[in-house]
Every structure is written in structure tokens, then in C-alpha cells.
Design an enzyme around this catalytic site. Structure first.
Site, PDB file in Angstrom:
ATOM      1  N   ILE A  38       0.816  -1.224   0.000  1.00 29.02           N
ATOM      2  CA  ILE A  38       0.000   0.000   0.000  1.00 29.02           C
ATOM      3  C   ILE A  38       0.841   1.261   0.000  1.00 29.02           C
ATOM      4  O   ILE A  38       0.296   2.362  -0.057  1.00 29.02           O
ATOM      5  CB  ILE A  38      -0.956   0.014   1.212  1.00 29.02           C
ATOM      6  CG1 ILE A  38      -0.177  -0.100   2.524  1.00 29.02           C
ATOM      7  CG2 ILE A  38      -1.990  -1.084   1.098  1.00 29.02           C
ATOM      8  CD1 ILE A  38      -1.045  -0.005   3.765  1.00 29.02           C
ATOM      9  N   GLY A  39       2.163   1.155   0.072  1.00 26.90           N
ATOM     10  CA  GLY A  39       2.984   2.360   0.052  1.00 26.90           C
ATOM     11  C   GLY A  39       4.436   2.044   0.314  1.00 26.90           C
ATOM     12  O   GLY A  39       4.844   0.880   0.366  1.00 26.90           O
ATOM     13  N   GLY A  73      11.802   5.824   1.019  1.00 34.10           N
ATOM     14  CA  GLY A  73      13.178   5.522   0.662  1.00 34.10           C
ATOM     15  C   GLY A  73      13.797   4.456   1.537  1.00 34.10           C
ATOM     16  O   GLY A  73      14.760   3.797   1.139  1.00 34.10           O
ATOM     17  N   MET A  74      13.254   4.257   2.755  1.00 33.63           N
ATOM     18  CA  MET A  74      13.864   3.330   3.696  1.00 33.63           C
ATOM     19  C   MET A  74      13.082   2.032   3.832  1.00 33.63           C
ATOM     20  O   MET A  74      13.665   0.980   4.085  1.00 33.63           O
ATOM     21  CB  MET A  74      13.985   4.003   5.067  1.00 33.63           C
ATOM     22  CG  MET A  74      14.752   3.189   6.089  1.00 33.63           C
ATOM     23  SD  MET A  74      15.054   4.109   7.620  1.00 33.63           S
ATOM     24  CE  MET A  74      13.408   4.198   8.299  1.00 33.63           C
ATOM     25  N   ASP A 100      10.329  15.056  10.373  1.00 38.19           N
ATOM     26  CA  ASP A 100       9.961  14.837   8.967  1.00 38.19           C
ATOM     27  C   ASP A 100       8.461  15.042   8.777  1.00 38.19           C
ATOM     28  O   ASP A 100       7.772  14.224   8.162  1.00 38.19           O
ATOM     29  CB  ASP A 100      10.373  13.430   8.528  1.00 38.19           C
ATOM     30  CG  ASP A 100      10.379  13.287   6.996  1.00 38.19           C
ATOM     31  OD1 ASP A 100      10.424  14.320   6.290  1.00 38.19           O
ATOM     32  OD2 ASP A 100      10.343  12.145   6.508  1.00 38.19           O
TER      33      ASP A 100
END
Length: 705
Positions: A16-17, A20-21, A133
Site C-alpha cells: 500500500i505504500g 526511501g527506507m 519529517d
């Protein structure tokens, strides 16, 4: 990963998503029977201790928080080289998707979302956790409108020595705080700066700082001022803009001192008494981080005092001729002059470079509406402006698809070179899908279409027979259900049921079996069961009866019609020929003889044998069909006057004992009573109609002599 079972209890369903990590999957917790979200560290980082530590830190940071606006952490685990975090699954969208779909958002909705984010940050900050973030991608909006902050992947406790290591700045550059971009220690106010950018983007649909590279964006956070949100969206109240202006101050000391303070401002900024408050002002001169041009430092002239004697001494020493040669005397001044010239040239170069970088030419924005996006992009580039990509897309009925119909800066507006211009291009009209009207009464279907925007005059009806839908119900539509159509122009045809199709049943009685079958096929029917039965009235080979439908009934196409075919007379029937004696009224006088008979045929009704004109006595043969329960009878008429009736019994005919008839007397007969059931001409002067020859009676209509 899909289909894999982690930890013996989490069945991975779909991706679902991801970032970058890590990658994020939807999974089912078999033990607790609920859906969960599982974040899995990417394969390329499973051997990187720094990423593994950061991944575990996210779990620790979020697990220490318990707040309705923070995504809950359920479990953390490792299976072989798979590092994963199990967390609360939120059904809905992230804020970035919502901004792309609907920005700018309504003011009250934006403030409500920002308030819930701020509430979550306040809870995190009280627990000594800085998110670091905050961006729309990490804000989840559930179907119930509840805001959830997620992805504490680069969060760290406030007590850590430093968050941004040398050469390693982590976070999303468009939402950086200035101190974050510098690489210095970030704190609670850095999260509030990022939240201010998120609120800015929700209300304007654009980011405050854009650039061609991450470095250029970071420098803008440090050096440039953003365009005030009310210039982009005049519907923003001044009180809401003040929240953004304060949270996005470059100097952390000028921002809100805590998330709780910002939350209180957000909760009251839409009150009537605050909506039109004055604009917040800040003293930019005291901002040490502000970019400024520092004037060159000039050397101070020394005063005439106690040091004057020393200076005079130095001057005298300089004026005294050296003991050496002339070349030595001129070498030192030339050196100082050369160094001074080089220094002046260097300073001039620095000034030119700074001016080149800081002084930007101003240009007028050209009109680019009614152009394609590529044409508009090229037109802006000619004057040094940049078209923001991708362009905003919104349907406008007055413009063709991909044609620019709106630009963020009006034509002839003076802006700096390099300014980004947001263009809005028209898209294909978003057409609705045809609703399902099958099974609905026609009148109700018409009302539903009118509610969709279709004019009633563009709705037509096509009646058709149907085995599945009762009369008056809609079978289907054109356009078909779920297909796209334009309610403003489309003509809608509704296929409406007439009920089951019916066809009239033809009359098969008296027809041959082949003729009956052909007639049924022509009517869309099928010849069913065929029975045989004897009959006195219907010849052999002809249809005697039809069922279950008779002539005049109706039936659905394909129905079976059964028939009974006559095999002729029954075995007990007796065919007998009786010779009837006839005579003229007078010998040699032409007399018209008419014979009527009755037997077992046609249920014993009187039947015409025929007529014959005679002039002498003779016998005429009449064929009869007799049955045990039906005797025969023959009636004779002379010139329309009844003469006599002869009865032929079945038993006599079978035994051969039928009495011979007596010859008639040749004289004018006295009027006698004719049988009441035999038709007699009322006028004896009118001759009866001469019937065609009978195939059953064997009579002729010839004139005898």
C-alpha cells in the site's frame, strides 16, 4: 512478500505504500482477526547497521507515544533478514493525495487538520520526541476524518547530541526548517516550521520554496522570503495567515515557543473576533540569520598624540635615503602599490559576483492562457520565468484539453527572473457513469435520470418483450450501465419490458397435419403431441381438434400446440346407398327435385344432397353413413313442395332388411305438413339453389329427361 506470513500471525495481503527506507504492506492479524499495516525495511538496507538502528528507533519513538492522532505501534519483529514494524492500519488517504486532488482546501478543514497534527506534536514533544519529517506524505486521514501522524523513521529523542550529522541531512527538503538545512541541532520549533509549510500548502496548493535541486531549495529556506499565502488565496483570513507567518520565521526564537502555544492559536484563529485581526509584523533587522551585504571595513586613521613622535620617526626614516642603490630604494613602494591594486581588483570581483548573484532582473509576466502547456512553458522561458511542473489540471468548458486557462501571475505583473509560475490547464470533461436502472419502473427511471441532469425530452422508450422482467420495468439502457456519458447532451434510450411476447393461435381444425405444422411455425409456435381419433364429421387425415390453445387464444412464442388428427369413420359406422324414387308432377312435365338428408355425419344435422330437374319417374341414389345410435333420413321436394320423408334404420341396413320405397304418385300433391327442421322455400315459384356436387352424397345436378 505478498502471501507471506510474518511472525506466524501476520498474513501479508497487498502493498500500500513505501518510502526511501521501507515498504508498507496491508496484512491480516490472524490471532486478533484485524487488519494491520506492516512496515518492512528495504532489502538494500538489511546489512546497514545505521539504517537498522534508525528503523528500530522509529518503533521505539512511536511506541512510547499513545495519542489518538499518532499511529499506534502493535509489534516489532525480525524474521531472517526481514525487519518489520506492525502498526495500526488506517483506511483512507494520506494528506499529500488529498492536496493533489482538492487543493486549495477549505480554510476550516485545513485548520482542523493542522490542529490535530499540532496536538500530536505536542504529545510527542512532551515525551521528548522530535519528529523531524513532518510533511503531507506522513499525515494519514481516515474515513472518519481523524488525522494520524506516522513515520517517525528519523525521529530522535531531544537528549541526543546531534540529529543531523556532517554530510548527512535527513528529511524532506521542501519542508526543512532553516536550522535543519544548516545541519545544526533541531528541536521542537523545527517541527512547527514544517507544520507551517504543510498548512501553507493546504491553503494555497503550492509549496513556499521550489528549486531545480535540493540544494537550491535548502538555500531558499535560509535566504529567501516566501510569497505570503493571502496573495495566492485571498479567502484565507488574516488570523490564519498570521499562524503561518509566525510558524515559518527563519529565526527559531520568533516562532511559537511550543506546539501547545501554536495549537491554542489554531483553535482560536477562526473565531469571529480574530478573523480580521491585523497582520503580524516582525523585526527583520534583528534577524541574525537574514542574508545581508556587509560593507567593506575601512582602516581607521590614527590620531596625533603620544604616538605621533613614532610616526614622525618612521616618516623621517622613510624619507632618509637608504644606504643602498636606487633600485633598492624603489622596490618597496612598487611592491605595496602592486599588492594594493591586486586587493582592489579582488574586492571588485567579489562585489561583481555578489551583485550578479543577489541582484536579479525583473521581467513582466506574459499572457500564456489559450496556449498549450508546452507553448506556455516555452513562452515563459523566453523571459526567464519557469512553468511549475506538473501543471494543475482542472476542467474548463470554455477551453480545449491541455490548453492553459489560468496562470498564477496575471499578465504584465512584474516579477523576478526565475520566478515559478503555476499554470492551470483544462482537462477532458470528467463524465459520470450511467446508473443501473434495470428492474425499476419506467417512470422512476425517468425521474432518476432527470436528477442526474438529463432533460426529459432526451429520454426515449423502446418497448420489447421479456421473459425476465414484468411489463413496465426497465430491462436495460443505452448507454449501458457504468459506461461514461454526458448528461448535458446524451440521448438516453430505455429498453422497457412489454411482458412476455404472445402470438394469436391459428385455427388448425380441418387442416392436414402438414398444413397445421406450417401454420404453427409461421406464428412462432411448435407442433406438439399428435393424437389420432375416428370421426363421423372430419375426413381422415384432417385435424379434428387442437389443445391446450384454441383459435383466438394467445400464447408465448415457442409454446407447443397439440392436435388430434381424424382417422375417418369409426369401425362400427355403416355406409349405405339408398335409391330414392322420384317422379315429375305429370309425365313429361319438367319438375325440380330437391333432396335433403340426415345421417351420422355432422352430428345428424340436415344436409343438402342437391337438386335435379326431371321429366319422368326414376330413382336417385343417396349415400348415407349410419351408426348404431343414428339412423338416416331422406326428404324429397318437388318444385319446392315437400313430398315425403324416408327413414333408413341402422339395424335394417346392417341386416339388409331396408324396405323398398313405393313409387310416388304422379299428380299434384295435396299440401302436407313438411318436417319442421327441413328448410323449405316460402315461395314455390322460386327454385332452390342448385348445390355443387357432394362428394359424400354422390348426387348430381344434371337435368334428366
Amino acid at each position: 512478500m505478498i502471501g507471506h506470513e510474518l511472525g506466524g500471525r501476520y498474513q501479508v495481503i497487498e502493498r500500500i505504500g513505501g518510502g526511501g527506507m521501507a515498504l508498507v504492506y496491508r496484512a491480516h492479524d490472524i490471532l486478533l482477526n484485524r487488519n494491520v499495516a506492516i512496515k518492512v525495511l528495504r532489502n538494500q538496507f538489511v546489512h546497514d547497521e545505521e539504517f537498522i538502528r534508525r528503523f528500530r528507533r522509529e518503533a521505539q519513538s512511536a511506541a512510547s507515544l499513545s495519542h489518538p492522532n499518532v499511529v499506534s505501534i502493535y509489534d516489532v519483529g525480525q524474521e531472517d533478514e526481514i525487519h518489520y514494524i506492525v502498526m495500526e492500519y488506517i483506511e483512507g488517504k494520506n494528506l499529500n493525495e488529498i492536496i493533489k486532488e482538492r487543493a486549495p482546501l477549505q480554510v476550516d478543514e485545513s485548520v482542523r487538520i493542522a490542529s490535530q497534527i499540532c496536538d500530536a506534536l505536542d504529545h510527542a514533544h512532551q515525551n521528548q520526541i522530535i519528529h523531524r519529517d513532518i510533511k503531507p506524505h506522513n499525515i494519514l486521514i481516515g474515513r472518519n476524518g481523524r488525522v494520524k501522524v506516522t513515520d517517525f523513521g528519523i525521529a530522535r529523542a531531544v537528549t541526543s547530541t546531534t540529529i543531523t550529522q556532517t554530510g548527512s541531512v535527513v528529511g524532506s527538503v521542501h519542508y526543512f526548517s532553516p536550522e535543519h538545512a544548516k545541519g545544526v541541532t533541531t528541536g521542537e520549533k523545527s517541527d512547527l516550521y514544517s507544520l507551517g509549510i504543510v498548512l501553507y500548502q493546504m491553503l494555497t496548493g503550492v509549496l513556499p520554496f521550489l528549486g531545480e535541486s535540493p540544494i537550491s531549495v535548502a538555500l531558499k529556506h535560509l535566504q529567501e522570503e516566501f510569497e505570503e499565502p493571502r496573495l495566492l488565496n485571498p479567502l484565507i483570513p488574516q488570523s490564519v495567515e498570521n499562524v503561518i507567518l509566525r510558524s515559518m520565521r527563519k529565526n527559531p526564537e520568533e516562532r511559537y515557543q511550543s506546539a501547545k502555544e501554536m495549537l491554542q492559536d489554531l483553535e482560536t484563529c477562526l473565531l469571529p473576533e480574530r478573523r480580521s485581526e491585523s497582520k503580524a509584523l516582525f523585526n527583520d533587522d534583528e534577524d541574525e540569520d537574514r542574508t545581508r551585504v556587509i560593507p567593506a571595513i575601512k582602516p581607521m586613521q590614527r590620531g596625533l598624540g603620544s604616538r605621533g613622535g613614532g610616526e614622525d620617526r618612521m616618516r623621517r626614516e622613510a624619507e632618509e635615503p637608504p644606504a643602498g642603490s636606487g633600485k633598492r630604494r624603489w622596490g618597496r613602494p612598487v611592491l605595496w602599490i602592486s599588492l594594493t591594486l591586486l586587493l582592489l581588483l579582488a574586492m571588485g570581483g567579489v562585489v561583481w559576483y555578489v551583485n550578479a548573484k543577489l541582484v536579479v532582473d525583473e521581467v513582466a509576466v506574459p499572457k500564456v492562457t489559450e496556449m498549450s502547456f508546452e507553448e506556455a512553458k516555452a513562452e515563459l522561458a523566453k523571459v526567464g520565468l519557469i512553468a511549475e511542473e506538473p501543471a494543475l489540471q482542472e476542467y474548463n468548458p470554455n477551453y480545449e484539453p491541455d490548453e492553459v486557462w489560468k496562470q498564477s501571475k496575471d499578465p504584465d505583473t512584474i516579477v523576478k527572473e526565475g520566478t515559478h509560475i503555476t499554470l492551470t490547464v483544462s482537462t477532458e470533461k470528467t463524465l459520470p457513469q450511467m446508473i443501473d436502472l434495470s428492474g425499476k419502473p419506467y417512470e422512476e427511471a425517468v425521474k432518476l435520470l432527470i436528477a442526474e441532469g438529463v432533460e426529459q425530452k432526451r429520454i426515449t422508450q423502446d418497448p420489447r418483450y421479456s421473459e425476465d422482467f414484468p411489463e413496465g420495468q426497465v430491462i436495460s439502457s443505452e448507454p449501458a450501465v457504468n459506461s461514461e456519458y454526458d448528461p448535458e447532451t446524451a440521448t438516453i434510450k430505455l429498453i422497457v419490458s412489454q411482458g412476455k411476447e404472445t402470438t394469436p393461435i391459428p385455427d388448425l381444425v380441418g387442416k392436414t397435419q402438414a398444413d397445421a405444422k406450417a401454420m404453427l411455425e409461421a406464428a412462432g409456435l411448435v407442433l406438439g403431441e399428435i393424437k389420432e381419433e375416428s370421426s363421423f364429421s372430419v375426413e381422415a387425415g384432417l385435424v379434428l381438434e387442437q389443445w391446450p390453445y384454441e383459435k383466438g387464444d394467445t400464447a408465448s412464442p415457442g409454446e407447443k400446440i397439440n392436435i388430434t388428427v381424424s382417422t375417418g369413420y369409426p369401425p362400427e359406422a355403416l355406409e349405405y346407398t339408398y335409391d330414392v324414387p322420384v317422379a315429375p308432377l305429370a309425365e313429361g312435365q319438367k319438375t325440380k327435385i330437391r333432396i335433403i338428408y340426415a345421417d351420422a355425419r355432422k352430428d345428424g344435422e340436415n344436409q343438402e344432397w342437391g337438386t335435379r330437374t326431371i321429366a319422368k319417374s326414376q330413382k336417385l341414389s343417396v349415400n348415407l353413413v349410419l351408426a348404431p345410435n343414428k339412423d338416416g333420413s331422406i326428404s324429397v321436394y318437388q318444385d319446392g313442395e315437400f313430398v315425403e320423408t324416408y327413414t333408413i334404420r341402422y339395424s335394417d341396413a346392417k341386416n339388409g332388411t331396408v324396405p323398398e320405397p313405393e313409387p310416388p304418385v304422379q299428380h299434384t300433391p295435396e299440401p302436407t305438413q313438411a318436417p319442421t327442421d327441413i328448410p323449405v322455400s316460402a315461395d314455390p315459384t322460386i327454385e332452390p339453389e342448385i348445390l355443387p356436387p357432394s362428394t359424400e352424397g354422390g348426387a348430381n345436378t344434371e337435368t334428366g329427361d
